[in-house]
Enzyme design. Structure first.
Site, PDB file in Angstrom:
ATOM      1  N   ASP A  20      30.229  47.345  51.503  1.00 13.62           N
ATOM      2  CA  ASP A  20      29.726  46.290  51.520  1.00 13.62           C
ATOM      3  C   ASP A  20      29.654  45.067  51.093  1.00 13.62           C
ATOM      4  O   ASP A  20      30.433  44.368  51.419  1.00 13.62           O
ATOM      5  CB  ASP A  20      28.271  46.600  50.446  1.00 13.62           C
ATOM      6  CG  ASP A  20      29.457  46.912  48.479  1.00 13.62           C
ATOM      7  OD1 ASP A  20      30.175  46.077  48.965  1.00 13.62           O
ATOM      8  OD2 ASP A  20      29.230  47.574  47.989  1.00 13.62           O
ATOM      9  N   SER A  79      34.963  48.902  39.933  1.00 13.47           N
ATOM     10  CA  SER A  79      34.401  49.283  40.952  1.00 13.47           C
ATOM     11  C   SER A  79      34.689  50.053  42.317  1.00 13.47           C
ATOM     12  O   SER A  79      34.769  50.919  42.774  1.00 13.47           O
ATOM     13  CB  SER A  79      32.895  49.002  41.589  1.00 13.47           C
ATOM     14  OG  SER A  79      33.677  47.766  41.707  1.00 13.47           O
ATOM     15  N   HIS A 122      32.814  46.292  48.260  1.00 14.39           N
ATOM     16  CA  HIS A 122      33.746  46.128  48.346  1.00 14.39           C
ATOM     17  C   HIS A 122      34.439  47.324  49.862  1.00 14.39           C
ATOM     18  O   HIS A 122      33.782  47.360  50.683  1.00 14.39           O
ATOM     19  CB  HIS A 122      32.941  48.088  47.279  1.00 14.39           C
ATOM     20  CG  HIS A 122      32.227  47.647  46.037  1.00 14.39           C
ATOM     21  ND1 HIS A 122      31.633  47.205  45.968  1.00 14.39           N
ATOM     22  CD2 HIS A 122      33.514  47.524  45.156  1.00 14.39           C
ATOM     23  CE1 HIS A 122      31.504  47.186  44.886  1.00 14.39           C
ATOM     24  NE2 HIS A 122      32.498  47.384  44.189  1.00 14.39           N
TER      25      HIS A 122
END
Length: 387
Positions: free
Chosen positions: A335, A42, A338
């Protein structure tokens, strides 16, 4: 014309080197950026997970992701905007590199295979991500596609001149190990790290065997300091970073740092790499955010609970409630897992043209544009023919 003997052999060599380097610098051959192939999780997923059946936690194609307006709508990037590879492509004078699964994607400048939640090991989040092994298989398909479209010679040139960027491993330690009691019983931490690094090394060698020569690596951050891991700290969420998670990331980085010089010896035909200490780099910004222009280094911009470390950002998970800060650029974390676009930009710049004291043995600018030093020219057999 006879050369004056007082100049000597060393002066002749130096003069020849200056001519060679000046020829390269003045554009004796047109400066052309390398293609860019990206493998990862990610941290660098541009939206591949939009096209697979996965869990809400592994997708970011909904608001508030991408909220800063650079993209017209959320793309699947786990950020308020761009991610590190978008900036690297910009610095390399390339268009934004498309996700592999995007329909009708143009592969001529490279392609991004990354998948949120993916691991180096196929046992990490199986069935809901594109793991490293599958990403390598996708690369092979791209290689064949380029050969069919452009011809073997031009495809091989693209492959050999390209830069291969790998950002992966966090999920192997967070979910694949710390979140998997059975794996912890089977493997002590040091053996598990060796297994992860062994699989990564095999992947690098496979890419090398297919023609890859230039590699960039995003080392792991202090995982225990992620807002989500602070919340899970066995000592309590107010006890600081989850030490066991950070220790695994630290061991992984040290193992990779030891492996890469050995690969340089084992793969002698042009293997070059860029590596850096992302662990300390990010830890400095977490512990002293104001020094780097941030206001908050521990709490996320988007989420809920302590440090906004409960991963509810976007309201698509089991708990639909989440909080959102006013200005993501004030935060290190967007978040629970991340970083913000601003962190991505700062680290991309550091990898691009950072000094040898922090990035090495090459920076990414050197890999993309094959920038050479006098030592490089001396060691080049083609250059040695001049003397």
């Amino acid at each position: 014309m006879r050369l004056n003997s007082r100049f000597g052999t060393s002066s002749l060599i130096y003069a020849s080197l200056v001519l060679v380097l000046c020829f390269k610098a003045s554009g004796g051959s047109a400066e052309r950026s390398s293609a860019f192939f990206i493998f990862g999780d990610s941290t660098v997923d541009p939206g591949n997970n939009n096209y697979i059946k996965t869990t809400p936690e592994n997708q970011a194609n909904y608001k508030p992701y991408g909220q800063n307006g650079f993209f017209k709508e959320p793309t699947g990037r786990f950020s308020d905007g761009r991610i590190i590879v978008d900036y690297i492509a910009e610095y390399a004078k390339l268009p934004i590199i498309p996700p592999y699964l995007q329909p009708s994607a143009d592969y001529s400048h490279g392609v991004n295979f990354a998948s949120g939640g993916a691991g180096i090991l196929s046992t990490t989040n199986p069935g809901v991500v594109i793991d490293f092994k599958t990403q390598l298989e996708y690369f092979h398909k791209v290689q064949r596609s380029l050969a069919e479209k452009l011809g073997t010679a031009e495809a091989e040139e693209i492959i050999s001149n390209a830069v291969y960027f790998i950002s992966m491993g966090s999920n192997d330690y967070m979910g694949g190990y710390l979140g998997n009691p059975e794996m912890q019983q089977l493997h002590p931490p040091e053996d598990y790290v060796r297994m992860v690094i062994g699989n990564l090394t095999q992947g690098i060698q496979e890419l090398y065997d297919r023609g890859a020569r230039k590699f960039g690596f995003l080392s792991l951050c202090p995982l225990g300091c992620l807002p989500a891991l602070r919340v899970l700290n066995p000592k309590g969420h107010d006890a600081g970073c989850f030490e066991q998670a950070s220790a695994l990331a630290f061991a992984h980085n040290n193992a990779l740092q030891a492996v890469l010089p050995n690969l340089e010896l084992l793969l002698p035909k042009g293997f070059k790499y860029c590596n850096s200490n992302f662990y300390d780099w990010l830890l400095d910004r977490i512990n002293d955010p104001t020094k780097y222009g941030f206001k908050e280094g521990e709490s996320a911009c988007c989420g809920t609970g302590p440090y906004r470390g409960i991963f509810t950002c976007g309201g698509t998970k089991k708990d639909p409630n989440y909080e959102l800060c006013d200005n993501p650029s004030d935060h290190v974390w967007f978040d629970s897992f991340h970083p913000t676009e601003r962190i991505h930009e700062q680290f991309a710049k550091a990898l691009w043209d950072g000094p040898s004291s922090s990035v090495g043995p090459y920076n990414l600018e050197g890999l993309f544009f094959d920038k050479q030093t006098i030592a490089d020219v001396v060691d080049n057999p083609e250059t040695q023919q001049i003397f």
